[in-house]
Each structure stands twice: as C-alpha cells, then as structure tokens.
Scaffold this active site. Structure first.
Site, PDB file in Angstrom:
ATOM      1  N   ALA A   9       0.821  -1.224   0.000  1.00  0.00           N
ATOM      2  CA  ALA A   9       0.000   0.000   0.000  1.00  0.00           C
ATOM      3  C   ALA A   9       0.852   1.270   0.000  1.00  0.00           C
ATOM      4  O   ALA A   9       0.326   2.370   0.165  1.00  0.00           O
ATOM      5  CB  ALA A   9      -0.941  -0.008   1.205  1.00  0.00           C
ATOM      6  N   THR A  10       2.163   1.143  -0.199  1.00  0.00           N
ATOM      7  CA  THR A  10       3.024   2.338  -0.174  1.00  0.00           C
ATOM      8  C   THR A  10       3.027   3.067  -1.514  1.00  0.00           C
ATOM      9  O   THR A  10       3.579   4.159  -1.613  1.00  0.00           O
ATOM     10  CB  THR A  10       4.484   1.958   0.162  1.00  0.00           C
ATOM     11  OG1 THR A  10       4.946   1.020  -0.816  1.00  0.00           O
ATOM     12  CG2 THR A  10       4.610   1.356   1.545  1.00  0.00           C
ATOM     13  N   TYR A 152       8.644 -12.851 -15.138  1.00  0.00           N
ATOM     14  CA  TYR A 152       7.519 -12.060 -14.614  1.00  0.00           C
ATOM     15  C   TYR A 152       6.204 -12.708 -15.061  1.00  0.00           C
ATOM     16  O   TYR A 152       5.286 -12.897 -14.257  1.00  0.00           O
ATOM     17  CB  TYR A 152       7.599 -10.602 -15.083  1.00  0.00           C
ATOM     18  CG  TYR A 152       6.407  -9.805 -14.611  1.00  0.00           C
ATOM     19  CD1 TYR A 152       6.259  -9.488 -13.259  1.00  0.00           C
ATOM     20  CD2 TYR A 152       5.397  -9.401 -15.496  1.00  0.00           C
ATOM     21  CE1 TYR A 152       5.138  -8.786 -12.802  1.00  0.00           C
ATOM     22  CE2 TYR A 152       4.283  -8.701 -15.053  1.00  0.00           C
ATOM     23  CZ  TYR A 152       4.164  -8.394 -13.708  1.00  0.00           C
ATOM     24  OH  TYR A 152       3.057  -7.707 -13.253  1.00  0.00           O
TER      25      TYR A 152
END
Ligand code: NDP
Ligand code: 8X3
Length: 251
Positions: A9-10, A152
């Site tokens: 959440a940063t 990825y």
C-alpha cells in the site's frame, strides 16, 4: 465497518485502493517495506476519511516476518473481511539465456511465495468466520507471454492458477476469490522494472494513455460492493489503446 488488508500500500494500486476503500465502509490494514509512506497514508486517511488504519511494516518475501506481523494484530484487527494480494514487481527484461538470478528470485519470492505466505496466514482467519473475500492482482501477463517477460509472466501465470485454486479451496467456506488482471498501467512499476531508469520507464507508455492506479482501485471497490451471493471471478482491464500483451495502438 469492514476490515481490508492491502499488501503493497506504499505506492500505485495498493495506495490508491486504500484511499478508495477508506471513502466507503472500510478500516484498513496497510502493509509494505517503506514505513514512512505507510505512516503518511495512515495520517491522510485518518484526517480525510476518519477511518482507522493499522500499519504492518514487513518484507513479504520473508515467511517469518509475515507470520510475526499477522500474529501481532490486536484482536479487533483479526476479523479481516478482505485481503488484497497486491504487493508485487517486475525486475529486468531479458532473454532467458541472459536472465539475472537475483531478478528472478526477487520476482518469484515476492509475486508467488509472498502471496502464498500471507494467504496462508489470513485465509484461516476468514475460514474461522466462514466469510471473506480475497482479491488477487494478477496481470494480462498471467494469460499471455511476451518476449523478455519470461519470469515475470511465469509469476503472474502462477497468480492466475492460484486464484482458481483458492476459489475451489475456499468454496465450502463462503469465501469469494477475485482475480484482477490489469494491462499497461503507470505506477512505480516500470521504474522498478528498469532499475531506476526513469527515461526507459516513461517510454513504456509513449504514445498511449495508460491505466492509472485509481482505475484499478475503482474495479476493486466494484467487486467488493456486490451483494453477498455474487462473486466476480475475473476482471481483465486494459487501456483503450491496448488489446493484449502484443497489440498496442501508439500515436
Ligand atoms: P508499484 O511499484 O507502484 O507498487 C508495488 C507495491 O508492492 C509497493 O507498495 C511495494 O511496497 C510493494 N512491494 C514490493 N515488493 C515488496 C516486498 N518484498 N515486501 C512488501 N511489499 C512489497 O507497482 P503497482 O502498483 O503497479 O503494482 C502492484 C501490483 O500490480 C503488482 O503485483 C504488479 O505485478 C501488478 N500489475 C502492475 C501493472 C503495471 O503495469 N503497473 C499491470 C498489471 C499488474 P514497498 O516497496 O514499500 O515494500
Ligand atoms: C504488468 C503489465 O504488460 O508489463 O503486469 O506485463 S506487463
């Protein structure tokens, strides 16, 4: 009031989702490694939206840290209604024969093992209450593969498989599982993928209006706003200029 735990959440999607949900009926548990940013977010939500925020500051690649963080939750914060598995990253873009082992490990440890560690700790709290909703942030890279994106894409394919597996395992427990698969989206994601090269990061979105974190937060809020009997299993979202991983209409 419901409780949502949002990993990562940063920044980007996680931060935008915290701000969006705080405008509704949610108190929030926010996580990430950058504590200063979590503290700023907490202050902003408490002042603007008058909601409670609990910070858990840990590295999701460490099962020990994940377990310690969840075990540290005071009783009132353990009734988690929503887990947003968002923390994740891409590092590097290389042909497989040139792959950088440390990049691979960062992606696999965060995007796959990190999701497993936190879900293993939070899902039992939902099962206990026979109620909950897990929202997994996958990617269009979870259903298609592009050149140089090998590892990825593999981690996001894992997220796609895990979302289906979790949905089956959680079925008897009344717990919803949603996978959201965004396409091209401008956050700090590309800066991290290109290891701080802001120029290369910017070029990713050249000639395109990408998605923004707030667009995904809207979708998360939408799936969380459905009646109790409705589960939205999948949402795939791209900018209007993107058909899939291969076709982008650049101006
Ligand atoms: P950002 O880089 O803006 O945000 C990533 C978040 O993940 C940060 O809050 C970061 O927190 C957290 N994170 C990363 N590594 C760790 C770690 N080891 N421990 C704890 N937290 C960690 O990117 P986005 O918002 O774009 O990415 C969010 C999710 O969306 C990812 O899973 C990504 O794969 C997915 N996604 C992104 C797309 C895009 O094009 N941007 C498209 C499709 C999917 P901190 O560094 O403080 O720990
Ligand atoms: C991020 C989108 O296309 O860079 O998941 O893989 S993409």
């Amino acid at each position: 009031m419901r409780i949502a735990l949002i990993t990562g959440a940063t920044s980007g999607i996680g931060r935008a989702t915290a701000l969006k949900l705080a405008q509704g009926d949610f108190n929030l548990i926010v996580t990430g490694r950058r504590k200063d940013r979590l503290e700023e977010l907490k202050k902003e939500i408490e002042v603007k939206y008058k909601k409670d925020v609990h910070i858990l500051n840990f590295d999701i690649r460490s099962n020990e840290q994940v377990e310690k963080a969840i075990d540290s939750l005071p009783e009132r914060w353990r009734k988690i209604d929503v887990l947003v598995n968002n923390a994740g990253l891409a590092v590097g873009l290389n042909h497989i024969q040139d792959g950088v082992i440390d990049d691979w490990e960062r992606m696999i440890d965060t995007n796959v093992k990190g999701v497993l560690y936190i879900t293993r700790k939070v899902a039992p709290l939902m099962v206990e209450r026979e109620s909950g909703h897990i929202v997994n942030i996958g990617s269009i890279a979870g259903v298609s593969v592009y050149e140089n994106g090998n590892v990825y894409c593999a981690t996001k394919h894992a997220m796609h498989a895990l979302s289906q597996g979790m949905r089956e395992d959680m079925l008897k427990h009344n717990i919803k599982v949603t996978e959201i698969r965004p396409g091209m989206l401008e956050t700090e994601f590309s800066i991290i993928r290109f290891k701080g090269d802001a120029e290369k990061a910017k070029n990713t979105y050249k000639g395109v209006t990408p998605l923004f974190a707030e667009d995904i937060a809207e979708s998360i809020n939408f799936v969380l706003s459905q009646p109790a009997h409705v589960c939205i299993n999948d949402i795939e979202i791209t900018p209007i200029a993107q058909a899939n991983s291969y076709y982008v209409n650049r101006k």
